[in-house]
Design an enzyme around this catalytic site. Structure first.
Site, PDB file in Angstrom:
ATOM      1  N   PRO A 165       0.816  -1.221   0.000  1.00  0.00           N
ATOM      2  CG  PRO A 165      -0.748  -1.528   1.691  1.00  0.00           C
ATOM      3  CD  PRO A 165       0.534  -2.073   1.151  1.00  0.00           C
ATOM      4  CB  THR A 166       0.220   4.518  -1.673  1.00  0.00           C
ATOM      5  OG1 THR A 166       0.238   3.974  -2.980  1.00  0.00           O
ATOM      6  CG2 THR A 166       0.818   5.901  -1.693  1.00  0.00           C
ATOM      7  N   GLY A 167       2.222   4.623   1.050  1.00  0.00           N
ATOM      8  CA  GLY A 167       2.343   5.302   2.337  1.00  0.00           C
ATOM      9  C   GLY A 167       2.183   4.389   3.517  1.00  0.00           C
ATOM     10  CB  CYS A 168       1.921   0.723   3.763  1.00  0.00           C
ATOM     11  SG  CYS A 168       1.821  -0.552   5.001  1.00  0.00           S
ATOM     12  CB  VAL A 169       4.382   3.568   8.280  1.00  0.00           C
ATOM     13  CG1 VAL A 169       4.963   4.665   7.411  1.00  0.00           C
ATOM     14  CG2 VAL A 169       3.035   3.990   8.827  1.00  0.00           C
TER      15      VAL A 169
END
Lengths: 114, 102, 137
Positions: free
Chosen positions: A110-114
């Site tokens: 996922p985009t921006g997944c931390v």
């Protein structure tokens, strides 16, 4: 090469990146999902499948994996408060629903997944 | 207050310059930097549009970028002021927001 | 988030999709930035209006069709997509050429409402004037 760079199941070879995300979402099958889950130490139950299937539908419609808070919101809308609950989602996917469930669903990280 | 608009592309390469002029409000500041300074030259086909905008906006060009492209202060359209990097920073802090036209 | 910490963010999109990375980068920043719960607006000016074209089909160019992702923005509380009328007209386009984008209004029994707002150049200039932070792509 000694490191595993592909999942292999029933004669299917599905390449993945260094974190285990499928390179080609088109190669995904439910059997492959079970295999990826196993490598994440997860036994797939109907509750797991509900999340994985939801993610796949969301991706099909919008071409992105939703952020966790969006997943919670949309799961609540669709399945009710019990399912749309961050704690419940983390109980199913201890290393993060976005991260682990997306991997099992065959989605990109996922985009921006931390 | 108002907006600092920066343009870093030549008006001969893109429409950023024209779009910037079309969206800058009275009292705003326009600053040409990098290839944007090409638009500051006296006698260019864009000079009339720039000159017209001087009635409602303060217009600046970044000196170091002019010099790098072989232009002297006297080559710049009358009314356009020159700033150095410190002046660029001052303009940024004076205005309420910065809008970059790429 | 308390109202005093809420800032008005405007993302200005001026490039057509696929030819350069700008449109996709902007969309990704918008999605990531949505986590900060700011008052977000998107502006589509110049070739940026092409990002919203209906019937985008990227199969033959071998790229991901991220136009579908604009329709997810409502879920992320990004519900104000301003499209400049002059930019459409200059390119021979009308509002009918763009894909419909809606959001569900939780405060109105999840009624679907349009996210696209068509404005003229003067209104776009006023929108820019009203922002705290502007990000350009």
């Amino acid at each position: 090469m000694s490191t595993m760079t592909a999942y292999e199941i029933n004669g299917l070879v599905a390449e993945h990146d260094e974190e285990g995300y499928l390179k080609d979402i088109g190669q995904w099958t439910p059997e492959l999902a079970e295999l990826i889950a196993k490598s994440e130490q997860i036994d797939m139950t109907p509750d797991h499948w509900e999340v994985v299937n939801f993610l796949r539908e969301y991706y099909e419609e919008y071409q992105i994996a939703p952020a966790v808070r969006i997943l919670v919101k949309e799961m609540t809308k669709k399945f009710g408060k019990e399912k749309g609950d961050q704690k419940a989602l983390y109980a199913l996917f201890p290393y993060g629903p976005a991260k682990q469930a997306c991997k099992i669903a065959g989605l990109p990280k996922p985009t921006g997944c931390v | 207050m108002g907006t600092l608009h920066t343009i870093n592309k030549s008006p001969f390469e893109r429409n950023s310059f024209a779009t910037c002029l079309a969206h800058a409000s009275a009292g705003d500041v326009i600053l040409m930097i990098e290839d944007g300074v090409v638009g500051a030259r006296k006698g260019s086909s864009f000079a009339p549009a720039l000159a017209a905008k001087l009635a409602s906006c303060a217009i600046y060009a970044l000196g170091p970028d002019l010099a790098a492209r072989g232009m002297k202060p006297e080559d710049v359209l009358e009314g356009v002021k020159l700033v150095d990097y410190a002046g660029f920073v001052d303009l940024t802090t004076e205005k309420a927001r910065v809008c970059a036209w790429l | 988030m308390s109202d005093e910490n809420r800032k008005k963010f405007l993302y200005i999109n001026r490039k057509a999709p696929y030819g350069t990375i700008y449109a996709l980068e902007s969309l990704e920043v918008v999605l990531i930035g949505a986590a900060f719960e700011q008052d977000v607006s998107l502006a589509f000016i110049d070739d940026g209006v092409y990002q919203l074209m209906a019937n985008q089909d990227t199969a033959a160019v071998g790229m991901k069709n991220f136009s579908k992702t604009y329709r997810a923005l409502g879920d992320y509380e990004v519900r104000k997509l301003y499209v400049e009328k002059e930019s459409l007209a200059e390119r021979g386009l009308t509002a009918e050429n763009l894909m419909p984008i809606v959001y569900e209004d939780e405060d109105d029994d999840y009624a679907e409402k349009p996210s696209l707002i068509f404005v003229d150049r003067a209104e776009m200039a006023a929108l820019i004037r009203s922002q705290d932070v502007i990000l350009s792509f």
